[in-house]
Design an enzyme around this catalytic site. Sequence first.
Site: not given
Length: 344
Positions: A187, A200
Amino acid sequence: MKQVFFSMTVLLISYNCLSEHIYTYFGLVICFMLWAKTIFHTENGLSDGFGRAVLITGCDSGFGHHLAKKLDHMGFTVFAGCLYPEGPGAQSLVEEGSDRVKVLKLDVTKDEDVCLAKNFVQANLPEKGLYAVVNNAGISDWGETEWSTAKDFQNMADVNLFGAIRVTIPFLSLIRASKGRMLYVSSILSFFNCLNMGAYSVSKRGLEAFADCLRVEMASFGVKVSIIQPGNFGIATKILHKKTPQDVWDEFDDARKLTFNQKYIEMACEYFNSLCTSGFKDCSMVINAMLHALTAPKPQTRYLLVSWREMFFFYICPFLPTFITDSVFHASSMYRKRKEMLYL
């Protein structure tokens, strides 16, 4: 990436000569970028996958689901790892795919599932063996670090980081034998620090460190390792977990309820839920990048997948001083309200 750096070098030199002729300069920018892209992509890649197998984790929905269908159409044998093999996502792969699609139960947090998956894959390999493993399975959630517990961070890492490690190690010998590919879906939040996304970001930054080390080790054996860095594909994947203010509040113990402002929680929920309905509406950009990483003779080590509007910032972001990247948040209205409203 090579074409980008090559073009930038040429353009920096040309800027010194053409800085007074701005329109000519920008015309050359476009021409050089297109020319460099052509020069560096002249080699033919893998045109079909017949006789080769690919294992993909997280095929219930999202990127993994779409990639499994695409690779099936290209002739690959697809081992589609699904958390819920009897669920609608897995069943649609079976119903809509060819007999080359093999759905198997694969919870990447469970060693026994990974062991059974390897046994199944080895027993059903086509003649050219296992060509690639796509570590796609992942989860997402948000929350202030002070709201969270160590267990929240551990749960996130167990899927996004250790899940990929748990799958990678047993299958490496098969990938080495075929001189194949390893893909990791990361990501932009692996390198861009975002409010309320600490757990995350930790899991994805760790994933990239693992993939980078593996790439160096596996280069000796002809194995290529690539990292996929998607931006906001919230609508396309539905990975961002929607929560109500009450959901957040109910997770607090008494001490936290005396510390944090419930009105801020409402505002934060509204903000992050809005992200679920923004960004890219389909997965095509990511799937195309994955296909390039799987089939190109010289795949990129990283595929940064954001809008053209965001591209320049995210390309230079890892090289900017911290105070500049942090200032992005200082300038936002969300940050100012957070400072005023977070605590009682």
